[in-house]
Write an enzyme that holds these catalytic residues in place. Structure first.
Site, mmCIF file in Angstrom:
data_model
loop_
_atom_site.group_PDB
_atom_site.id
_atom_site.type_symbol
_atom_site.label_atom_id
_atom_site.label_comp_id
_atom_site.label_asym_id
_atom_site.label_seq_id
_atom_site.Cartn_x
_atom_site.Cartn_y
_atom_site.Cartn_z
ATOM 1 N N ASP A 158 1.031 -1.448 0.359
ATOM 2 C CA ASP A 158 0.128 -0.157 -0.146
ATOM 3 C C ASP A 158 0.876 1.594 0.182
ATOM 4 O O ASP A 158 0.671 2.463 -0.955
ATOM 5 C CB ASP A 158 -0.664 0.085 1.291
ATOM 6 C CG ASP A 158 -2.155 -1.174 1.386
ATOM 7 O OD1 ASP A 158 -2.017 -2.529 0.092
ATOM 8 O OD2 ASP A 158 -3.183 -1.424 2.083
ATOM 9 N N GLU A 382 0.577 -9.186 11.877
ATOM 10 C CA GLU A 382 0.811 -8.852 10.261
ATOM 11 C C GLU A 382 2.236 -8.323 9.619
ATOM 12 O O GLU A 382 1.991 -8.815 8.514
ATOM 13 C CB GLU A 382 -0.761 -7.226 10.304
ATOM 14 C CG GLU A 382 -0.898 -7.336 8.814
ATOM 15 C CD GLU A 382 -0.992 -6.149 8.925
ATOM 16 O OE1 GLU A 382 -1.143 -5.503 10.152
ATOM 17 O OE2 GLU A 382 -1.577 -5.304 7.334
#
Ligand code: DGY
Length: 421
Positions: A158, A382
């Site tokens: 991202d 994550e």
């Protein structure tokens, strides 16, 4: 049995919403495309039928154009922004309007190898769907065989520094005031900046306002960047789709054409100035000049031979935990901020698969052991800080658990996902 195996299975179970798995509750409460494919590979370790179901649910959101969305909003959940109304996806289920790295064919082939007889009908049903999806990429995102994205979220990386250049050319006008939810779940300095979010939302609005008309977006969007994750995963996925198609007596000519075109087109991503694969901004014709973890996916695609090996050895000896998402030598490297530095376990899985296939078994095994160590150190986070393995971002994360079960655990029973070509 390593206790971490049990923990990983419990994470998959806890994130299972019935037919699909969320990446983690709260932060990402929907079905994400490539997260789900990794989830399937994790389920395959102990529940093959559930693994297939994960992939079939993903394809139930496929658009008539062939596109498989990056998020499918099965049940509205206010803990996530931007939700289905902001996206205005035009598929059979509420969804986003962009896609994500097409790793499904690769893992479908691997799942099929685990139970060739039992999975025949399921694979047969999925082959035409995969073909339609790959054709969509080729038709709408191909630029001379290099594959472009229309939004950074499409690559998964991202806020990688690759987008800093293209984003500098975007004035995010017309974006209404919005309220981010991600920073209510995760520390602000481990997430993208507001500057990036303004531009993410601008690009979502651009797509929403034209009903996700790809021909229009190709014409007008200020963001069209050829990307190594997309190009290399699609090339690899086409090789796997070709193998499946041959085995099932399905047509192969079109797929062979895509492979040849992407093999040649991926060369556009080679940046001689830094001696590495990076992104190419189609609006300016400029390379982005960033060595990222995606640069090392060329082995996974079977191209480029060993031209990245010196960078690989330099970076892996520079940090305690590999592969940092951005080269630590890059001025914009930030070791805890999402895709600007942290280590992502599932990227390591793909990189190591390529290394192994290219004959670098020692490096592939070192990366597997290093990934196991980072998970032992930081848990099923994550992502991780490359300096000390400390956890960052979301916790109880599906694809980290799946990466453990399918590849990094010492007890891995040869899921061998993905299978070698
Ligand atoms: C997010 O919301 O951060 C996701 O990465 C978008 O796909």
């Amino acid at each position: 049995m390593d206790d971490l195996d049990e923990q990983a299975r419990a994470i998959l179970k806890g994130n299972d919403r019935g037919g699909y798995t969320v990446p983690t509750g709260g932060l990402y409460p929907y079905q994400w495309n490539w997260d789900s494919v990794f989830a399937a590979a994790g389920f395959a370790e102990h529940d093959l039928s559930r693994a297939w179901e994960e992939i079939e649910t993903l394809f139930s959101g496929q658009w008539s154009t062939g596109m498989v969305p990056h998020i499918i909003f099965h049940k509205v959940d206010p803990s996530y922004f931007p939700g289905p109304d902001i996206w205005g996806g035009v598929g059979p289920l509420p969804s986003s309007g962009i896609s994500q790295p097409p790793i499904a064919a690769t893992f479908i082939r691997a799942l099929h190898a685990l139970d060739p007889e039992g999975s025949k009908a399921r694979v047969r049903a999925l082959i035409p769907r995969l073909r339609d999806w790959h054709r969509w990429f080729f038709d709408w995102r191909g630029e001379g065989g290099a594959i472009c994205v229309s939004h950074p979220w499409e690559t998964g990386r991202d806020n990688c520094p690759d987008w800093d250049g293209p984003f500098a050319n975007i004035q995010p006008e017309g974006v209404e005031q919005y309220y981010r939810r991600d920073t209510t779940h995760v520390k602000e300095d481990e997430r993208p900046r507001s500057y990036d979010y303004d531009r993410y939302l601008y690009l979502v609005k651009l797509g929403h306002d034209c009903g996700w008309d790809e021909a229009h977006l190709k014409e007008v969007s200020p963001f069209r960047v050829a990307d190594p994750t997309m190009t290399f995963t699609l090339l690899r996925a086409n090789r796997d789709l070709l193998a499946l198609s041959q085995a099932f007596g399905e047509p192969t000519d079109e797929i062979e054409g895509w492979i040849a075109a992407i093999e040649a087109g991926s060369e556009q991503l080679w940046n001689p100035e830094i001696g590495a694969y990076d992104c190419l901004d189609m609006r300016t014709g400029e390379h982005t000049g960033v060595i990222s973890s995606a640069s090392f996916l060329h082995w996974f695609a079977g191209v480029g031979e060993d031209r990245m090996l010196a960078h690989y050895d330099r970076i892996t000896s520079d940090v305690r935990f590999s592969m940092p998402s951005t080269d630590p030598a890059h001025p914009q490297y930030e070791p805890r901020r999402y895709w600007r530095g942290p280590v992502w376990g599932m990227m390591n899985w793909l990189i190591a698969t390529g290394l192994h296939e290219a004959g670098h078994e020692d490096r592939a095994e070192a990366l597997r052991l290093n990934t196991a160590e980072v998970i032992r150190t930081g848990g099923f986070a994550e992502y991780f800080d490359p300096r000390d393995g400390s956890p960052a971002g979301g916790r109880n994360f599906t694809w980290t658990a799946a990466t453990w079960l399918g590849w990094a655990s010492p007890n891995t029973k040869g899921i061998t996902c993905p299978v070698s070509s």
